[in-house]
Design a protein around this motif. Structure first.
Motif, short mmCIF file in Angstrom:
data_model
loop_
_atom_site.label_atom_id
_atom_site.label_comp_id
_atom_site.label_asym_id
_atom_site.label_seq_id
_atom_site.Cartn_x
_atom_site.Cartn_y
_atom_site.Cartn_z
N PHE A 129 -11.69 -9.65 13.36
CA PHE A 129 -10.53 -9.56 14.26
C PHE A 129 -9.24 -9.58 13.45
O PHE A 129 -8.32 -8.79 13.70
CB PHE A 129 -10.52 -10.73 15.25
CG PHE A 129 -11.64 -10.68 16.26
CD1 PHE A 129 -12.05 -9.47 16.80
CD2 PHE A 129 -12.28 -11.84 16.67
CE1 PHE A 129 -13.07 -9.42 17.73
CE2 PHE A 129 -13.31 -11.79 17.58
CZ PHE A 129 -13.71 -10.58 18.12
N ALA A 130 -9.16 -10.50 12.48
CA ALA A 130 -7.96 -10.61 11.64
C ALA A 130 -7.75 -9.34 10.82
O ALA A 130 -6.62 -8.87 10.65
CB ALA A 130 -8.07 -11.83 10.73
N CYS A 131 -8.86 -8.77 10.32
CA CYS A 131 -8.78 -7.55 9.51
C CYS A 131 -8.27 -6.38 10.34
O CYS A 131 -7.42 -5.60 9.88
CB CYS A 131 -10.15 -7.24 8.93
SG CYS A 131 -10.17 -5.83 7.79
N LEU A 132 -8.76 -6.26 11.56
CA LEU A 132 -8.31 -5.18 12.45
C LEU A 132 -6.83 -5.35 12.80
O LEU A 132 -6.08 -4.37 12.88
CB LEU A 132 -9.15 -5.15 13.72
CG LEU A 132 -10.62 -4.73 13.54
CD1 LEU A 132 -11.38 -4.85 14.85
CD2 LEU A 132 -10.70 -3.29 13.01
N GLY A 133 -6.42 -6.61 12.97
CA GLY A 133 -5.01 -6.87 13.27
C GLY A 133 -4.11 -6.57 12.09
O GLY A 133 -2.93 -6.24 12.26
N ASP A 134 -4.66 -6.68 10.87
CA ASP A 134 -3.88 -6.44 9.67
C ASP A 134 -3.92 -4.98 9.22
O ASP A 134 -3.17 -4.58 8.33
CB ASP A 134 -4.41 -7.33 8.53
CG ASP A 134 -3.47 -7.39 7.35
OD1 ASP A 134 -2.25 -7.56 7.56
OD2 ASP A 134 -3.95 -7.26 6.22
N LEU A 135 -4.79 -4.18 9.86
CA LEU A 135 -4.95 -2.79 9.45
C LEU A 135 -3.67 -1.97 9.54
O LEU A 135 -3.34 -1.23 8.60
CB LEU A 135 -6.07 -2.14 10.28
CG LEU A 135 -6.53 -0.75 9.83
CD1 LEU A 135 -7.04 -0.80 8.40
CD2 LEU A 135 -7.62 -0.22 10.77
N PRO A 136 -2.89 -2.06 10.64
CA PRO A 136 -1.63 -1.31 10.69
C PRO A 136 -0.68 -1.67 9.55
O PRO A 136 -0.06 -0.78 8.96
CB PRO A 136 -1.03 -1.70 12.05
CG PRO A 136 -2.22 -2.07 12.88
CD PRO A 136 -3.14 -2.76 11.93
N ARG A 137 -0.57 -2.95 9.23
CA ARG A 137 0.30 -3.37 8.12
C ARG A 137 -0.21 -2.79 6.80
O ARG A 137 0.58 -2.32 5.97
CB ARG A 137 0.34 -4.89 8.02
CG ARG A 137 1.28 -5.41 6.93
CD ARG A 137 0.94 -6.82 6.52
NE ARG A 137 -0.39 -6.88 5.94
CZ ARG A 137 -0.67 -6.54 4.68
NH1 ARG A 137 0.28 -6.11 3.88
NH2 ARG A 137 -1.91 -6.63 4.23
N PHE A 138 -1.52 -2.81 6.61
CA PHE A 138 -2.12 -2.29 5.38
C PHE A 138 -1.82 -0.80 5.22
O PHE A 138 -1.50 -0.34 4.13
CB PHE A 138 -3.63 -2.53 5.41
CG PHE A 138 -4.35 -2.08 4.18
CD1 PHE A 138 -4.34 -2.85 3.03
CD2 PHE A 138 -5.03 -0.87 4.16
CE1 PHE A 138 -5.00 -2.43 1.88
CE2 PHE A 138 -5.70 -0.44 3.03
CZ PHE A 138 -5.68 -1.23 1.88
N ILE A 139 -1.92 -0.05 6.33
CA ILE A 139 -1.67 1.40 6.28
C ILE A 139 -0.19 1.69 6.03
O ILE A 139 0.17 2.53 5.21
CB ILE A 139 -2.14 2.07 7.59
CG1 ILE A 139 -3.67 1.96 7.71
CG2 ILE A 139 -1.71 3.53 7.64
CD1 ILE A 139 -4.21 2.44 9.05
#
Length: 252
Positions: A129-139
Motif C-alpha cells: 500500500f505504501a509503495c503504491l502511494g509513493d509511486l506517483p512521487r517516484f515517477i
C-alpha cells in the motif's frame, strides 16, 4: 502471548472507547519503569534497520543511476517487509507492558520466533500500500527539476503528501493486525488483516485523533534536537496498545 485473560482480570466491562487523553494517561502509568527498556528496544531496531539500509545502498550501488534507483527501491521494499518482524516484536513488547507483564528490550525480536511468516505477509500488504502511494512521487521525481514549472512543482508536492497519507490510511484499517497476531495466533495473515479492518469499523477517527494528539509533542521535540522523541515514541506505542485493548474489550 494471549492477553484475553488479562482483559477480564485487569479491566471491568466497557461500553465505549477511552478518549485520547485517557489512553495517554494509562500508557504513561504502565510505562513507568519501562522507558529504559523501550528506548533500548528502539535503538536496537533502529540500528538493525540502518545496517540493512546501508547494505542495500552498497548492494545496489546507490541511486546515482536509473538502474541503481530501481534496484535500491526493490531492495528497500524487501527491507520494509522484513521490518514486519520488528513490528510484531514491538506489538508483543508493548502488549506485555500494558497488560502488566514483565517486558525486556529483547522482546522486540520475538517476531523472529513467533509466526514470522504471518508477520512478513501482513507487512507485505502494508508495504505494498505504501509503495503504491509513493509511486506517483517516484515517477515525478525523475521529471521535476529546478527549472520545472509551477504546475509540475505543485503536482510533485501533492505526490509527496500522498506518499505520507497512504501509510496512515493503511494503518487506520490494518494497524491492529500485529496485536491480533499475538492474541489470535491461529489466524492466517489474511484473517488478521480482515479482523483488524472489522475491529476498526467506526473507530478510525478515534485512532486518527490519537495520532494527532501526539503531534504537538513531536513538534516541541524539535527544540531538543529530537532527543525527546526517545520518550514520546514509547509513550505513543503504549497508547496504541491501550487503544487495541479497548477495541478488543468493546468487541467482546
Amino acid at each position: 502471548m494471549n492477553s484475553d485473560n488479562n482483559f477480564d482480570q485487569e479491566y471491568a466491562p466497557c461500553c465505549g472507547l477511552r478518549s485520547s487523553s485517557e489512553l495517554k494517561a494509562s500508557a504513561r502509568e504502565h510505562m513507568f519503569g519501562y522507558y529504559g527498556a523501550a528506548i533500548g528496544a528502539g535503538i536496537l531496531v533502529s540500528f538493525s534497520t540502518v545496517c540493512l539500509t546501508l547494505m542495500a545502498l552498497i548492494f545496489t550501488g546507490g541511486t546515482g543511476t536509473l538502474m541503481g534507483t530501481f534496484l535500491y527501491s526493490a531492495v528497500s521494499f524487501v527491507i520494509s517487509v522484513v521490518t514486519g518482524l520488528f513490528s510484531s516484536g514491538f506489538a508483543y513488547f508493548y502488549l506485555k507492558i500494558v497488560c502488566g507483564q514483565y517486558a525486556v528490550s529483547g522482546d522486540v525480536f520475538y517476531g523472529f520466533r513467533f509466526f514470522p511468516e504471518k508477520a512478513l505477509l501482513v507487512q507485505f500488504w502494508l508495504s505494498l500500500f505504501a509503495c503504491l502511494g509513493d509511486l506517483p512521487r517516484f515517477i515525478l521525481a525523475a521529471r521535476v527539476t529546478l527549472s520545472s514549472g509551477y504546475d509540475e512543482l505543485l503536482l510533485y508536492a501533492a505526490s509527496i503528501l500522498l506518499s505520507g497519507i497512504v501509510p496512515v490510511i493503511a494503518s487506520l484499517f490494518y494497524g491492529q493486525a500485529f496485536f491480533l497476531l499475538h492474541d489470535f495466533p491461529q489466524y492466517s495473515a489474511r484473517e488478521l488483516l480482515s479482523a483488524s479492518r472489522r475491529l476498526m469499523a467506526g473507530h478510525k477517527h478515534k485512532l486518527l485523533c490519537l495520532y494527532l494528539s501526539f503531534l504537538p509533542l513531536m513538534l516541541l521535540s524539535l527544540f531538543s534536537c529530537g532527543i525527546a522523541m526517545l520518550w514520546i515514541i514509547p509513550c505513543m506505542n503504549a497508547a496504541l496498545a491501550e487503544f487495541y485493548l479497548d477495541l478488543v474489550r468493546k468487541s467482546r
